[in-house]
Design a protein around this motif. Structure first.
Motif, PDB file in Angstrom:
ATOM      1  N   ASN A 154      39.270  51.215  20.370  1.00 48.51           N
ATOM      2  CA  ASN A 154      39.116  49.810  20.027  1.00 48.51           C
ATOM      3  C   ASN A 154      38.301  49.636  18.756  1.00 48.51           C
ATOM      4  OD1 ASN A 154      38.662  47.038  19.954  1.00 48.51           O
ATOM      5  ND2 ASN A 154      38.210  46.842  22.118  1.00 48.51           N
ATOM      6  N   PHE A 155      37.002  49.656  18.881  1.00 47.36           N
ATOM      7  CA  PHE A 155      36.138  49.288  17.758  1.00 47.36           C
ATOM      8  C   PHE A 155      36.226  50.261  16.584  1.00 47.36           C
ATOM      9  CE2 PHE A 155      34.532  47.142  21.458  1.00 47.36           C
ATOM     10  CZ  PHE A 155      34.189  45.879  20.985  1.00 47.36           C
ATOM     11  N   GLY A 156      36.355  51.545  16.864  1.00 47.65           N
ATOM     12  CA  GLY A 156      36.429  52.525  15.786  1.00 47.65           C
ATOM     13  C   GLY A 156      37.786  53.176  15.674  1.00 47.65           C
ATOM     14  N   LYS A 157      38.817  52.444  16.063  1.00 51.05           N
ATOM     15  CA  LYS A 157      40.152  53.057  16.114  1.00 51.05           C
ATOM     16  C   LYS A 157      40.682  53.477  14.750  1.00 51.05           C
ATOM     17  CE  LYS A 157      42.416  48.501  16.206  1.00 51.05           C
ATOM     18  NZ  LYS A 157      43.248  47.601  17.029  1.00 51.05           N
ATOM     19  N   ASP A 158      40.100  52.970  13.664  1.00 55.11           N
ATOM     20  CA  ASP A 158      40.545  53.349  12.324  1.00 55.11           C
ATOM     21  C   ASP A 158      39.700  54.471  11.732  1.00 55.11           C
ATOM     22  OD1 ASP A 158      38.276  51.785  12.137  1.00 55.11           O
ATOM     23  OD2 ASP A 158      38.915  50.746  10.309  1.00 55.11           O
ATOM     24  N   GLN A 159      38.818  55.074  12.543  1.00 62.58           N
ATOM     25  CA  GLN A 159      37.904  56.081  12.018  1.00 62.58           C
ATOM     26  C   GLN A 159      38.314  57.521  12.335  1.00 62.58           C
ATOM     27  OE1 GLN A 159      35.405  55.401   9.973  1.00 62.58           O
ATOM     28  NE2 GLN A 159      35.955  53.224  10.106  1.00 62.58           N
ATOM     29  N   GLY A 160      39.408  57.692  13.053  1.00 60.19           N
ATOM     30  CA  GLY A 160      39.845  59.044  13.379  1.00 60.19           C
ATOM     31  C   GLY A 160      38.914  59.767  14.336  1.00 60.19           C
ATOM     32  N   LEU A 161      38.273  59.015  15.222  1.00 59.06           N
ATOM     33  CA  LEU A 161      37.335  59.604  16.169  1.00 59.06           C
ATOM     34  C   LEU A 161      38.067  60.379  17.252  1.00 59.06           C
ATOM     35  CD1 LEU A 161      35.077  56.440  16.612  1.00 59.06           C
ATOM     36  CD2 LEU A 161      34.693  58.355  15.038  1.00 59.06           C
ATOM     37  N   LYS A 162      37.408  61.411  17.776  1.00 59.57           N
ATOM     38  CA  LYS A 162      37.980  62.214  18.850  1.00 59.57           C
ATOM     39  C   LYS A 162      37.238  61.913  20.142  1.00 59.57           C
ATOM     40  CE  LYS A 162      39.456  65.941  15.772  1.00 59.57           C
ATOM     41  NZ  LYS A 162      39.346  67.402  15.468  1.00 59.57           N
ATOM     42  N   LEU A 163      37.984  61.634  21.189  1.00 59.03           N
ATOM     43  CA  LEU A 163      37.392  61.179  22.443  1.00 59.03           C
ATOM     44  C   LEU A 163      36.399  62.188  23.006  1.00 59.03           C
ATOM     45  CD1 LEU A 163      37.252  59.044  24.649  1.00 59.03           C
ATOM     46  CD2 LEU A 163      39.185  60.168  25.779  1.00 59.03           C
ATOM     47  N   GLU A 164      36.770  63.450  23.044  1.00 60.71           N
ATOM     48  CA  GLU A 164      35.883  64.457  23.630  1.00 60.71           C
ATOM     49  C   GLU A 164      34.554  64.534  22.892  1.00 60.71           C
ATOM     50  OE1 GLU A 164      35.842  69.239  24.770  1.00 60.71           O
ATOM     51  OE2 GLU A 164      37.597  68.345  23.791  1.00 60.71           O
ATOM     52  N   GLU A 165      34.612  64.488  21.555  1.00 57.18           N
ATOM     53  CA  GLU A 165      33.384  64.542  20.763  1.00 57.18           C
ATOM     54  C   GLU A 165      32.554  63.286  20.958  1.00 57.18           C
ATOM     55  OE1 GLU A 165      34.586  65.251  16.774  1.00 57.18           O
ATOM     56  OE2 GLU A 165      35.144  67.343  17.146  1.00 57.18           O
ATOM     57  N   GLN A 166      33.195  62.133  21.056  1.00 64.35           N
ATOM     58  CA  GLN A 166      32.459  60.885  21.245  1.00 64.35           C
ATOM     59  C   GLN A 166      31.770  60.846  22.608  1.00 64.35           C
ATOM     60  OE1 GLN A 166      32.324  57.999  18.677  1.00 64.35           O
ATOM     61  NE2 GLN A 166      32.455  60.068  17.822  1.00 64.35           N
ATOM     62  N   VAL A 167      32.402  61.405  23.628  1.00 67.91           N
ATOM     63  CA  VAL A 167      31.763  61.495  24.949  1.00 67.91           C
ATOM     64  C   VAL A 167      30.510  62.362  24.859  1.00 67.91           C
ATOM     65  CG1 VAL A 167      31.985  62.344  27.312  1.00 67.91           C
ATOM     66  CG2 VAL A 167      33.864  61.074  26.275  1.00 67.91           C
ATOM     67  N   LYS A 168      30.617  63.493  24.177  1.00 62.95           N
ATOM     68  CA  LYS A 168      29.468  64.386  24.032  1.00 62.95           C
ATOM     69  C   LYS A 168      28.353  63.716  23.232  1.00 62.95           C
ATOM     70  CE  LYS A 168      32.039  68.730  24.430  1.00 62.95           C
ATOM     71  NZ  LYS A 168      32.487  69.963  23.724  1.00 62.95           N
ATOM     72  N   GLU A 169      28.721  62.971  22.189  1.00 66.41           N
ATOM     73  CA  GLU A 169      27.706  62.289  21.396  1.00 66.41           C
ATOM     74  C   GLU A 169      27.041  61.174  22.200  1.00 66.41           C
ATOM     75  OE1 GLU A 169      28.807  61.181  17.424  1.00 66.41           O
ATOM     76  OE2 GLU A 169      29.966  63.019  17.110  1.00 66.41           O
ATOM     77  N   ALA A 170      27.826  60.475  23.006  1.00 60.44           N
ATOM     78  CA  ALA A 170      27.261  59.424  23.858  1.00 60.44           C
ATOM     79  C   ALA A 170      26.273  60.003  24.855  1.00 60.44           C
ATOM     80  CB  ALA A 170      28.379  58.693  24.601  1.00 60.44           C
ATOM     81  N   THR A 171      26.625  61.138  25.430  1.00 61.07           N
ATOM     82  CA  THR A 171      25.738  61.797  26.387  1.00 61.07           C
ATOM     83  C   THR A 171      24.458  62.270  25.706  1.00 61.07           C
ATOM     84  OG1 THR A 171      27.657  62.518  27.679  1.00 61.07           O
ATOM     85  CG2 THR A 171      25.574  63.660  28.075  1.00 61.07           C
ATOM     86  N   ALA A 172      24.607  62.819  24.507  1.00 61.59           N
ATOM     87  CA  ALA A 172      23.443  63.309  23.768  1.00 61.59           C
ATOM     88  C   ALA A 172      22.503  62.167  23.376  1.00 61.59           C
ATOM     89  CB  ALA A 172      23.901  64.066  22.524  1.00 61.59           C
ATOM     90  N   GLN A 173      23.057  61.036  22.960  1.00 63.21           N
ATOM     91  CA  GLN A 173      22.188  59.951  22.526  1.00 63.21           C
ATOM     92  C   GLN A 173      21.467  59.287  23.703  1.00 63.21           C
ATOM     93  OE1 GLN A 173      24.321  57.025  20.235  1.00 63.21           O
ATOM     94  NE2 GLN A 173      25.318  56.104  21.990  1.00 63.21           N
ATOM     95  N   ASN A 174      22.017  59.425  24.908  1.00 61.86           N
ATOM     96  CA  ASN A 174      21.310  58.889  26.070  1.00 61.86           C
ATOM     97  C   ASN A 174      19.922  59.508  26.222  1.00 61.86           C
ATOM     98  OD1 ASN A 174      23.339  57.145  26.787  1.00 61.86           O
ATOM     99  ND2 ASN A 174      24.018  58.285  28.581  1.00 61.86           N
ATOM    100  N   ASP A 175      19.790  60.778  25.834  1.00 56.40           N
ATOM    101  CA  ASP A 175      18.497  61.454  25.925  1.00 56.40           C
ATOM    102  C   ASP A 175      17.485  60.876  24.943  1.00 56.40           C
ATOM    103  OD1 ASP A 175      19.413  63.151  27.915  1.00 56.40           O
ATOM    104  OD2 ASP A 175      20.016  64.717  26.511  1.00 56.40           O
ATOM    105  N   LEU A 176      17.977  60.215  23.900  1.00 56.57           N
ATOM    106  CA  LEU A 176      17.095  59.587  22.918  1.00 56.57           C
ATOM    107  C   LEU A 176      16.768  58.142  23.291  1.00 56.57           C
ATOM    108  CD1 LEU A 176      18.917  60.809  19.677  1.00 56.57           C
ATOM    109  CD2 LEU A 176      17.049  61.943  20.906  1.00 56.57           C
ATOM    110  N   ILE A 177      17.621  57.540  24.096  1.00 58.68           N
ATOM    111  CA  ILE A 177      17.486  56.132  24.456  1.00 58.68           C
ATOM    112  C   ILE A 177      16.643  55.936  25.708  1.00 58.68           C
ATOM    113  CG2 ILE A 177      18.794  54.101  25.243  1.00 58.68           C
ATOM    114  CD1 ILE A 177      21.138  55.181  23.506  1.00 58.68           C
ATOM    115  N   VAL A 178      16.886  56.785  26.710  1.00 59.35           N
ATOM    116  CA  VAL A 178      16.218  56.654  28.003  1.00 59.35           C
ATOM    117  C   VAL A 178      15.078  57.658  28.105  1.00 59.35           C
ATOM    118  CG1 VAL A 178      16.507  56.745  30.511  1.00 59.35           C
ATOM    119  CG2 VAL A 178      18.356  55.865  29.064  1.00 59.35           C
ATOM    120  N   SER A 179      13.906  57.165  28.502  1.00 56.96           N
ATOM    121  CA  SER A 179      12.729  58.005  28.697  1.00 56.96           C
ATOM    122  C   SER A 179      12.009  57.539  29.954  1.00 56.96           C
ATOM    123  CB  SER A 179      11.793  57.892  27.489  1.00 56.96           C
ATOM    124  OG  SER A 179      11.250  56.569  27.414  1.00 56.96           O
TER     125      SER A 179
END
Length: 360
Positions: free
Chosen positions: A281-306
């Motif tokens: 949806n939002f980044g559909k024109d950016q050539g994003l890969k779903l598997e990598e975006q899932v991993k990045e989302a999981t990684a950033q959770n460690d920076l957001i939640v403490s």
């Protein structure tokens, strides 16, 4: 015609690079999204109507803004009283939260203390009212064959550092850890992490939520250390507004923060759903890969939640964290007080009025 680098190789052009662009009056980009940037289903409304606002993002529409995508698609902005919240992509154009706010093109901008603080000292009437990341994502990336697992391991090594504000941050890392600049060979690089795989540099300054994941997907075994864990505790992706908005539109800022808390609570709970929104949806024109975006989302959770956000709520900052940011800014040559830079009283009021929001 030059070929545009693939997103997986380009990496992310950091908001931190934008210090030289602060209040430069750069025209705002035209809206980069589609009609999906406005919630499609009307919410149940609130007691107030705040109309339309724009949010200046710090980069392209990738997983980094998962909370905003959730707030949009689930109607949290509408329920808070906004008829539309336009998410305006940042990126290589150099458009920053500070310039968008200064020109009235955005009501809120995603930024960082390393950029906001110098702008305030130059006269910009800005305040940080909350932070998405409790820890900044900056790290030093290396290949396992020549691992760099701590600042001390950088001594005698070639470290690739992007020019601009990143150089200032890297210098602060060295200073904070008692390392002389002459003890490390700093190599100017761009944003392509390939240089660390070819041996041109031993270490590469990157985002822990991005380039290490991209290289791992290409089969490289990598080592990283997070700068925030080594005496450089900047927060990142901060919500920045004009002082005038706090003074004259306090309820509007609070309504926005409430919707953001709801959106990010959902995003943190479901990296897969967040990644799907980014890719399709939002980044559909950016050539994003779903598997990598899932991993990045999981990684950033460690920076957001403490532990602190679990106790106090998303986006909050303890006094200890505030003080640490002020101290490290001074280490970087920026002397500013907490009162000049932060106003977290609005966030405190949101949680006092909506205690059920402390769920992430």
């Amino acid at each position: 015609m030059s070929r545009r680098p693939e997103p997986a190789l380009l990496g992310r052009r950091r908001l931190f690079q934008a210090g030289a662009m602060v209040l430069a009056g750069v025209p705002l980009l035209a809206a980069c999204g589609s009609d999906s940037d406005a919630a499609a289903t009307p919410g149940d409304g609130g007691s107030a109507s705040f109309g339309e606002i724009a949010v200046q993002l710090s980069w392209i529409k990738n997983i980094e803004f998962a909370g905003e995508y959730m707030a949009t698609t689930k109607g949290y902005y509408e329920k808070a009283g906004f008829t539309k919240v336009e998410l305006v992509a940042g990126g290589a154009s150099g458009t920053t939260a500070e310039s968008a706010l200064a020109t009235g093109k955005a009501f809120v901008g995603l930024s960082t203390p390393t950029v906001v603080a110098p702008a305030i000292l130059k006269g910009a009437p800005l305040k940080i009212v909350g932070t998405t990341y409790q820890k900044n994502p900056f790290c030093i990336l290396s290949i396992d064959k020549k691992p760099i697992a701590s600042p001390a391991d950088m001594v005698g090594k070639k470290i690739g550092v992007q020019t601009g504000a990143n150089q200032v941050i890297f210098a602060a890392l060295l200073k904070a850890n008692g390392i002389a600049e002459g003890d490390v060979e700093i190599v100017p690089v761009q944003f392509d992490p390939t240089v660390v795989t070819t041996g041109e540099v031993d270490g590469f300054m990157s985002y822990i939520t991005n380039e290490p994941i991209l290289l791992a997907a290409r089969g490289f075994e990598v080592t990283t250390f997070l700068m925030a864990d080594h005496k450089l505790p900047f927060v990142a992706e901060t919500f920045t507004v004009l002082q005038e908005s706090i003074d004259k539109e306090r309820d509007k800022v609070k309504a926005f923060l409430k919707a953001e808390i709801q959106g990010w609570t959902d995003a943190v709970a479901s990296p897969e759903d967040s990644a799907e929104l980014a890719v399709t949806n939002f980044g559909k024109d950016q050539g994003l890969k779903l598997e990598e975006q899932v991993k990045e989302a999981t990684a950033q959770n460690d920076l957001i939640v403490s532990d602190d956000t679990k106790a106090n709520g998303l986006f909050t900052m303890t006094q200890e964290l505030i003080d640490a940011n002020i101290e490290v800014l001074a280490l970087s040559g920026v002397t500013i007080t907490a009162e000049q830079l932060f106003d977290l009283s609005l966030l405190e009021e949101v949680y006092a009025e909506n205690p059920e929001l402390k769920t992430a």
